[in-house]
Design an enzyme around this catalytic site. Sequence first.
Site, PDB file in Angstrom:
ATOM      1  N   TYR A   1      -8.501  -8.620   6.383  1.00 21.70           N
ATOM      2  CA  TYR A   1      -9.536  -7.827   5.678  1.00 21.70           C
ATOM      3  C   TYR A   1     -10.765  -8.761   5.120  1.00 21.70           C
ATOM      4  CZ  TYR A   1      -5.800  -4.211   5.405  1.00 21.70           C
ATOM      5  OH  TYR A   1      -4.870  -3.430   5.989  1.00 21.70           O
TER       6      TYR A   1
ATOM      7  N   GLY B   1       8.968  -7.155   0.224  1.00 17.92           N
ATOM      8  CA  GLY B   1       8.152  -5.850   0.428  1.00 17.92           C
ATOM      9  C   GLY B   1       9.169  -4.664   0.325  1.00 17.92           C
ATOM     10  N   ARG B   2       9.476  -4.527   1.605  1.00 19.80           N
ATOM     11  CA  ARG B   2      10.335  -3.310   1.828  1.00 19.80           C
ATOM     12  C   ARG B   2      11.480  -3.335   0.935  1.00 19.80           C
ATOM     13  NH1 ARG B   2       8.886  -1.849   7.782  1.00 19.80           N
ATOM     14  NH2 ARG B   2       6.712  -2.430   7.792  1.00 19.80           N
TER      15      ARG B   2
ATOM     16  N   ARG C   1      -4.015 -14.699  -1.498  1.00 18.06           N
ATOM     17  CA  ARG C   1      -3.080 -14.592  -0.488  1.00 18.06           C
ATOM     18  C   ARG C   1      -3.839 -15.062   0.932  1.00 18.06           C
ATOM     19  NH1 ARG C   1       0.624  -9.607   1.682  1.00 18.06           N
ATOM     20  NH2 ARG C   1       2.515 -10.548   1.028  1.00 18.06           N
TER      21      ARG C   1
ATOM     22  N   THR D   1       0.606  -1.238   0.097  1.00 16.37           N
ATOM     23  CA  THR D   1       0.089   0.171   0.114  1.00 16.37           C
ATOM     24  C   THR D   1       1.129   1.234  -0.048  1.00 16.37           C
ATOM     25  OG1 THR D   1      -1.706  -1.095   1.193  1.00 16.37           O
ATOM     26  CG2 THR D   1      -1.630   1.196   1.452  1.00 16.37           C
TER      27      THR D   1
ATOM     28  N   ASN E   1      -4.379 -11.012   6.181  1.00 21.57           N
ATOM     29  CA  ASN E   1      -4.191  -9.575   6.905  1.00 21.57           C
ATOM     30  C   ASN E   1      -5.336  -9.087   7.603  1.00 21.57           C
ATOM     31  OD1 ASN E   1      -1.655  -9.952   6.488  1.00 21.57           O
ATOM     32  ND2 ASN E   1      -1.451  -8.757   4.704  1.00 21.57           N
TER      33      ASN E   1
ATOM     34  N   HIS F   1      -7.123 -11.220  -2.238  1.00 13.49           N
ATOM     35  CA  HIS F   1      -6.586 -10.827  -1.275  1.00 13.49           C
ATOM     36  C   HIS F   1      -7.560 -11.313   0.024  1.00 13.49           C
ATOM     37  CE1 HIS F   1      -4.679  -9.002   2.353  1.00 13.49           C
ATOM     38  NE2 HIS F   1      -4.321  -7.903   1.864  1.00 13.49           N
TER      39      HIS F   1
ATOM     40  N   GLN G   1      -3.888  -7.328  -7.007  1.00 10.51           N
ATOM     41  CA  GLN G   1      -4.459  -7.701  -5.885  1.00 10.51           C
ATOM     42  C   GLN G   1      -5.638  -6.988  -5.651  1.00 10.51           C
ATOM     43  OE1 GLN G   1      -3.443  -6.940  -1.674  1.00 10.51           O
ATOM     44  NE2 GLN G   1      -2.777  -9.014  -1.317  1.00 10.51           N
TER      45      GLN G   1
ATOM     46  N   ASN H   1      -4.833  -6.256  12.162  1.00 10.53           N
ATOM     47  CA  ASN H   1      -6.369  -6.097  12.242  1.00 10.53           C
ATOM     48  C   ASN H   1      -7.256  -6.757  13.188  1.00 10.53           C
ATOM     49  OD1 ASN H   1      -6.041  -3.713  10.556  1.00 10.53           O
ATOM     50  ND2 ASN H   1      -5.991  -5.256   8.583  1.00 10.53           N
TER      51      ASN H   1
HETATM   52  C1  PHB Z   1      -2.138  -1.350   4.887  1.00  9.16           C
HETATM   53  O1  PHB Z   1      -2.407  -0.547   4.086  1.00  9.16           O
HETATM   54  O2  PHB Z   1      -1.557  -1.297   5.960  1.00  9.16           O
HETATM   55  C2  PHB Z   1      -1.941  -2.757   4.532  1.00  9.16           C
HETATM   56  C3  PHB Z   1      -2.805  -3.188   3.413  1.00  9.16           C
HETATM   57  C4  PHB Z   1      -3.054  -4.373   2.781  1.00  9.16           C
HETATM   58  C5  PHB Z   1      -2.475  -5.437   3.725  1.00  9.16           C
HETATM   59  C6  PHB Z   1      -1.786  -5.138   5.018  1.00  9.16           C
HETATM   60  C7  PHB Z   1      -1.806  -3.855   5.214  1.00  9.16           C
HETATM   61  O3  PHB Z   1      -2.373  -6.571   3.442  1.00  9.16           O
END
Ligand code: PHB
Length: 365
Positions: free
Chosen positions: A188, A324-325, A235, A27, A186, A183, A101, A243
């Site tokens: 959602y 990611g990072r 995923r 994101t 996490n 997705h 995604q 969350n």
């Molecule tokens: C976030 O925006 O913090 C975020 C979005 C999607 C994810 C995890 C974190 O799967």
Amino acid sequence: MSLEHLFSPMPIGTITLSNRIIMAPLTRSRAGQPGDVPTTLNAEYYAQRASAGLIVAEATQISQQGQGYAWTPGIYTDDQEKGWKKVVDAVHTRGGKIALQLWHVGRISHHLLQASAQAPVAPSAIRAENSVSFVILPDGTPSNQPCDTPRALASAEISGLIDDYVRAAKRSLRAGFDLVEIHAANGYLLDQFLSPNSNQRIDQYGGSQENRARLLLEIVDEIAQAIGANRIGIRLSPGGVFNDMNHPQSETMTLYLAKELAQRGVAYLHIAEPDWAGGQTLSAEFRRDLRLAFPGRLIYCGGYTAEKAEAVIAAGIADAIAFGRLFLANPDLPERFRRNAPLNTPDQDTFYGGGEKGYTDYPSL
Ligand code: PHB
């Protein structure tokens, strides 16, 4: 150390990747306003990272109802589809592959993001504690706000929700995406259905493990009808606590889903490892069981180095690894891995929102 497995090509669904270094969905909150439309700046950012075997573009809401943060992109209007086409074309021109995604945040939202300021929707009317949504307050100030108490989706609303996913998948293919990723991780919406702490429904979408998994599998089936199972990735985040997720049987659920998804012939399963958000590390035993349950392409994500990625692929536990990072800060990450070159450090302050700074200005070698 040789990275020969990491740099070997990989067929996945309808395409073949040139390496097994995946860019994880991130994101970045830089969609064009108004309308949450991908821009030429977004296209440049992704094109810079086209040397990934596969880019999984950032989580993208399938409807306004599915949005939980201001400035994230959507894939439900014609303008958004056109914006994404610019992104995809830029990545393809550089020889890259890209998936989108598909995201519905469920209860991780706020009435200020919803049509007519309604409550967000979820499996049950249970609020996510200690979780935030990102909104623009009426006075124009951007602000993290506690998530609202959601309302439970009516059974009669489920088919419309599935249609939103199918429409988003079709738009993704029209925009040129190679694959779509559902997705279901996490905390959602789809993860909220999987977990009994957020799903206390008494219809066929709640209760037993099979019932809690039903919505995800129905979405997979309907999207597969529309675009083919071999264009779909899923995923999941077993053990995840982000969350306000608390799902003691999430590994059993994941193994059940893995078998069901394998039967359907989906392109890949993508595991977001729990430790990035403070959960327990996945056990070696679970990884072995998952490998046996899912003979398709298995991608793991979460704090890997090139060496660790090479080792798990060589051991047959994973087929590819998402970063990611590291990809955020190193547009040419595969080349840096290949040369064992130093890596740029990600700047937390520019992860979300803003413009080029911390987005398209990380240097390549
Ligand atoms: C976030 O925006 O913090 C975020 C979005 C999607 C994810 C995890 C974190 O799967």
